[in-house]
Design a protein around this motif. Structure first.
Motif, PDB file in Angstrom:
ATOM      1  N   PRO A 244       0.811  -1.232   0.000  1.00  0.00           N
ATOM      2  CA  PRO A 244       0.000   0.000   0.000  1.00  0.00           C
ATOM      3  C   PRO A 244       0.840   1.276   0.000  1.00  0.00           C
ATOM      4  CG  PRO A 244      -0.819  -1.553   1.635  1.00  0.00           C
ATOM      5  CD  PRO A 244       0.482  -2.088   1.122  1.00  0.00           C
ATOM      6  N   ALA A 245       1.958   1.269   0.721  1.00  0.00           N
ATOM      7  CA  ALA A 245       2.822   2.456   0.749  1.00  0.00           C
ATOM      8  C   ALA A 245       3.442   2.694  -0.621  1.00  0.00           C
ATOM      9  CB  ALA A 245       3.906   2.295   1.802  1.00  0.00           C
ATOM     10  N   ARG A 246       3.844   1.641  -1.304  1.00  0.00           N
ATOM     11  CA  ARG A 246       4.427   1.788  -2.642  1.00  0.00           C
ATOM     12  C   ARG A 246       3.394   2.323  -3.630  1.00  0.00           C
ATOM     13  NH1 ARG A 246       9.367  -1.395  -3.867  1.00  0.00           N
ATOM     14  NH2 ARG A 246      10.406  -1.467  -1.841  1.00  0.00           N
ATOM     15  N   VAL A 247       2.168   1.826  -3.531  1.00  0.00           N
ATOM     16  CA  VAL A 247       1.113   2.300  -4.426  1.00  0.00           C
ATOM     17  C   VAL A 247       0.839   3.777  -4.161  1.00  0.00           C
ATOM     18  CG1 VAL A 247      -1.340   2.103  -4.988  1.00  0.00           C
ATOM     19  CG2 VAL A 247       0.061   0.047  -4.770  1.00  0.00           C
ATOM     20  N   ALA A 248       0.730   4.156  -2.897  1.00  0.00           N
ATOM     21  CA  ALA A 248       0.472   5.554  -2.549  1.00  0.00           C
ATOM     22  C   ALA A 248       1.586   6.461  -3.062  1.00  0.00           C
ATOM     23  CB  ALA A 248       0.308   5.699  -1.036  1.00  0.00           C
ATOM     24  N   GLU A 249       2.843   6.041  -2.912  1.00  0.00           N
ATOM     25  CA  GLU A 249       3.969   6.830  -3.421  1.00  0.00           C
ATOM     26  C   GLU A 249       3.878   6.990  -4.934  1.00  0.00           C
ATOM     27  OE1 GLU A 249       7.621   4.966  -2.274  1.00  0.00           O
ATOM     28  OE2 GLU A 249       7.289   5.325  -0.141  1.00  0.00           O
ATOM     29  N   SER A 250       3.555   5.908  -5.618  1.00  0.00           N
ATOM     30  CA  SER A 250       3.480   5.937  -7.069  1.00  0.00           C
ATOM     31  C   SER A 250       2.344   6.842  -7.538  1.00  0.00           C
ATOM     32  CB  SER A 250       3.280   4.525  -7.611  1.00  0.00           C
ATOM     33  OG  SER A 250       3.138   4.548  -9.012  1.00  0.00           O
ATOM     34  N   LEU A 251       1.196   6.730  -6.898  1.00  0.00           N
ATOM     35  CA  LEU A 251       0.060   7.560  -7.294  1.00  0.00           C
ATOM     36  C   LEU A 251       0.320   9.036  -7.037  1.00  0.00           C
ATOM     37  CD1 LEU A 251      -2.968   5.403  -6.148  1.00  0.00           C
ATOM     38  CD2 LEU A 251      -2.221   5.853  -8.487  1.00  0.00           C
ATOM     39  N   ALA A 252       1.026   9.317  -5.949  1.00  0.00           N
ATOM     40  CA  ALA A 252       1.317  10.716  -5.616  1.00  0.00           C
ATOM     41  C   ALA A 252       2.248  11.361  -6.640  1.00  0.00           C
ATOM     42  CB  ALA A 252       1.923  10.808  -4.218  1.00  0.00           C
ATOM     43  N   SER A 253       3.054  10.554  -7.289  1.00  0.00           N
ATOM     44  CA  SER A 253       4.032  11.116  -8.226  1.00  0.00           C
ATOM     45  C   SER A 253       3.690  10.855  -9.693  1.00  0.00           C
ATOM     46  CB  SER A 253       5.420  10.540  -7.917  1.00  0.00           C
ATOM     47  OG  SER A 253       5.424   9.143  -8.141  1.00  0.00           O
TER      48      SER A 253
ATOM     49  N   ASN B 265       0.821  11.299 -12.866  1.00  0.00           N
ATOM     50  CA  ASN B 265      -0.379  11.914 -13.409  1.00  0.00           C
ATOM     51  C   ASN B 265      -0.891  10.978 -14.500  1.00  0.00           C
ATOM     52  OD1 ASN B 265      -2.320  13.403 -14.775  1.00  0.00           O
ATOM     53  ND2 ASN B 265      -1.225  15.325 -14.486  1.00  0.00           N
ATOM     54  N   VAL B 266      -1.717  10.024 -14.092  1.00  0.00           N
ATOM     55  CA  VAL B 266      -2.181   8.986 -15.016  1.00  0.00           C
ATOM     56  C   VAL B 266      -2.923   9.570 -16.210  1.00  0.00           C
ATOM     57  CG1 VAL B 266      -3.617   6.914 -15.241  1.00  0.00           C
ATOM     58  CG2 VAL B 266      -2.188   7.223 -13.213  1.00  0.00           C
ATOM     59  N   PRO B 267      -3.882  10.494 -16.009  1.00  0.00           N
ATOM     60  CA  PRO B 267      -4.561  11.038 -17.200  1.00  0.00           C
ATOM     61  C   PRO B 267      -3.591  11.695 -18.192  1.00  0.00           C
ATOM     62  CG  PRO B 267      -5.800  11.566 -15.228  1.00  0.00           C
ATOM     63  CD  PRO B 267      -4.491  10.982 -14.784  1.00  0.00           C
ATOM     64  N   ALA B 268      -2.616  12.429 -17.696  1.00  0.00           N
ATOM     65  CA  ALA B 268      -1.649  13.077 -18.591  1.00  0.00           C
ATOM     66  C   ALA B 268      -0.806  12.039 -19.327  1.00  0.00           C
ATOM     67  CB  ALA B 268      -0.752  14.029 -17.803  1.00  0.00           C
ATOM     68  N   GLU B 269      -0.400  10.993 -18.637  1.00  0.00           N
ATOM     69  CA  GLU B 269       0.386   9.933 -19.292  1.00  0.00           C
ATOM     70  C   GLU B 269      -0.443   9.237 -20.368  1.00  0.00           C
ATOM     71  OE1 GLU B 269       2.219   7.216 -16.558  1.00  0.00           O
ATOM     72  OE2 GLU B 269       3.424   8.792 -15.631  1.00  0.00           O
ATOM     73  N   ARG B 270      -1.732   9.008 -20.068  1.00  0.00           N
ATOM     74  CA  ARG B 270      -2.599   8.384 -21.073  1.00  0.00           C
ATOM     75  C   ARG B 270      -2.776   9.314 -22.274  1.00  0.00           C
ATOM     76  NH1 ARG B 270      -5.794   4.154 -20.302  1.00  0.00           N
ATOM     77  NH2 ARG B 270      -7.581   5.178 -21.281  1.00  0.00           N
ATOM     78  N   ALA B 271      -2.925  10.610 -22.017  1.00  0.00           N
ATOM     79  CA  ALA B 271      -3.072  11.574 -23.125  1.00  0.00           C
ATOM     80  C   ALA B 271      -1.836  11.554 -24.012  1.00  0.00           C
ATOM     81  CB  ALA B 271      -3.333  12.975 -22.570  1.00  0.00           C
ATOM     82  N   GLU B 272      -0.665  11.483 -23.391  1.00  0.00           N
ATOM     83  CA  GLU B 272       0.584  11.418 -24.168  1.00  0.00           C
ATOM     84  C   GLU B 272       0.633  10.167 -25.035  1.00  0.00           C
ATOM     85  OE1 GLU B 272       4.085  11.872 -21.776  1.00  0.00           O
ATOM     86  OE2 GLU B 272       3.309  13.696 -20.827  1.00  0.00           O
ATOM     87  N   ALA B 273      -0.022   9.099 -24.564  1.00  0.00           N
ATOM     88  CA  ALA B 273      -0.050   7.851 -25.326  1.00  0.00           C
ATOM     89  C   ALA B 273      -1.194   7.832 -26.335  1.00  0.00           C
ATOM     90  CB  ALA B 273      -0.183   6.660 -24.363  1.00  0.00           C
TER      91      ALA B 273
ATOM     92  N   LEU C 276     -17.056  15.093 -12.960  1.00  0.00           N
ATOM     93  CA  LEU C 276     -16.531  14.101 -13.880  1.00  0.00           C
ATOM     94  C   LEU C 276     -15.963  14.825 -15.100  1.00  0.00           C
ATOM     95  CD1 LEU C 276     -16.369  11.036 -13.924  1.00  0.00           C
ATOM     96  CD2 LEU C 276     -18.520  10.996 -15.162  1.00  0.00           C
ATOM     97  N   ILE C 277     -14.672  14.632 -15.348  1.00  0.00           N
ATOM     98  CA  ILE C 277     -13.959  15.326 -16.425  1.00  0.00           C
ATOM     99  C   ILE C 277     -13.399  14.298 -17.404  1.00  0.00           C
ATOM    100  CG2 ILE C 277     -12.032  16.870 -16.982  1.00  0.00           C
ATOM    101  CD1 ILE C 277     -14.179  18.215 -15.270  1.00  0.00           C
ATOM    102  N   GLU C 278     -13.557  14.584 -18.694  1.00  0.00           N
ATOM    103  CA  GLU C 278     -12.929  13.754 -19.721  1.00  0.00           C
ATOM    104  C   GLU C 278     -11.707  14.485 -20.239  1.00  0.00           C
ATOM    105  OE1 GLU C 278     -13.892  11.392 -23.863  1.00  0.00           O
ATOM    106  OE2 GLU C 278     -15.124  13.107 -23.325  1.00  0.00           O
ATOM    107  N   LEU C 279     -10.578  13.816 -20.216  1.00  0.00           N
ATOM    108  CA  LEU C 279      -9.344  14.366 -20.764  1.00  0.00           C
ATOM    109  C   LEU C 279      -9.105  13.680 -22.098  1.00  0.00           C
ATOM    110  CD1 LEU C 279      -6.813  16.141 -20.383  1.00  0.00           C
ATOM    111  CD2 LEU C 279      -5.718  14.171 -19.304  1.00  0.00           C
ATOM    112  N   GLY C 280      -9.154  14.466 -23.154  1.00  0.00           N
ATOM    113  CA  GLY C 280      -8.977  13.914 -24.489  1.00  0.00           C
ATOM    114  C   GLY C 280      -7.532  13.564 -24.774  1.00  0.00           C
TER     115      GLY C 280
END
Length: 138
Positions: A90-99, A101-109, A122-126
């Motif tokens: 759980p601590a590793r997951v929390a650290e990873s999520l804190a650092s 930006n999943v939506p931005a990484e998905r947008a880059e992909a 509810l926001i959609e990031l294109g």
């Protein structure tokens, strides 16, 4: 007659203040009470155990690290290794999520994402990085 100074004076290290999450502190209070320790003593006890565990360079520790990194299946850990994994995961997951930006990484992909903003909307990031508020009519 006074003894000559040897130059080796041992200074006691001063305690340092630090902050802990309310959840961790409350947990330390509860467990510490059962173990006849103050919350501070319980936190220090846990820290010493963690320090010893982290310092150990055993194959078990390497296996736990491999499982945390995703290169070893959790099911292949021994019971003791699984306990260590479950404590750290759980601590590793929390650290990873804190650092991350999943939506931005998905947008880059080139992928779209939907997420809740700080106001609970509810926001959609294109894929192009544009944001659109999604209708709340359900």
């Amino acid at each position: 007659m006074t003894a000559a100074p040897t130059g080796h004076t041992k200074k006691k290290a001063a305690d340092r203040a630090t902050r802990f999450s309310a959840e961790l502190f409350e947990s330390a209070q509860a467990v510490g009470e059962a173990e006849n320790r103050s919350a501070r003593q319980q936190l220090e006890y846990w820290a010493k155990i963690g320090r010893s565990f982290t310092a150990a360079s055993s194959s078990s520790r390497s296996r736990v690290e491999a499982a945390l990194a995703g290169t070893l299946e959790r099911q292949s850990l021994t019971a003791d290794e699984a306990i260590a994994f479950d404590a750290e995961f759980p601590a590793r997951v929390a650290e990873s999520l804190a650092s991350t930006n999943v939506p931005a990484e998905r947008a880059e992909a080139g992928l779209r994402s939907v997420y809740l903003d700080d106001d609970g909307r509810l926001i959609e990031l294109g894929a192009d990085g544009t944001e659109a508020l999604l209708a709340a009519d359900i």
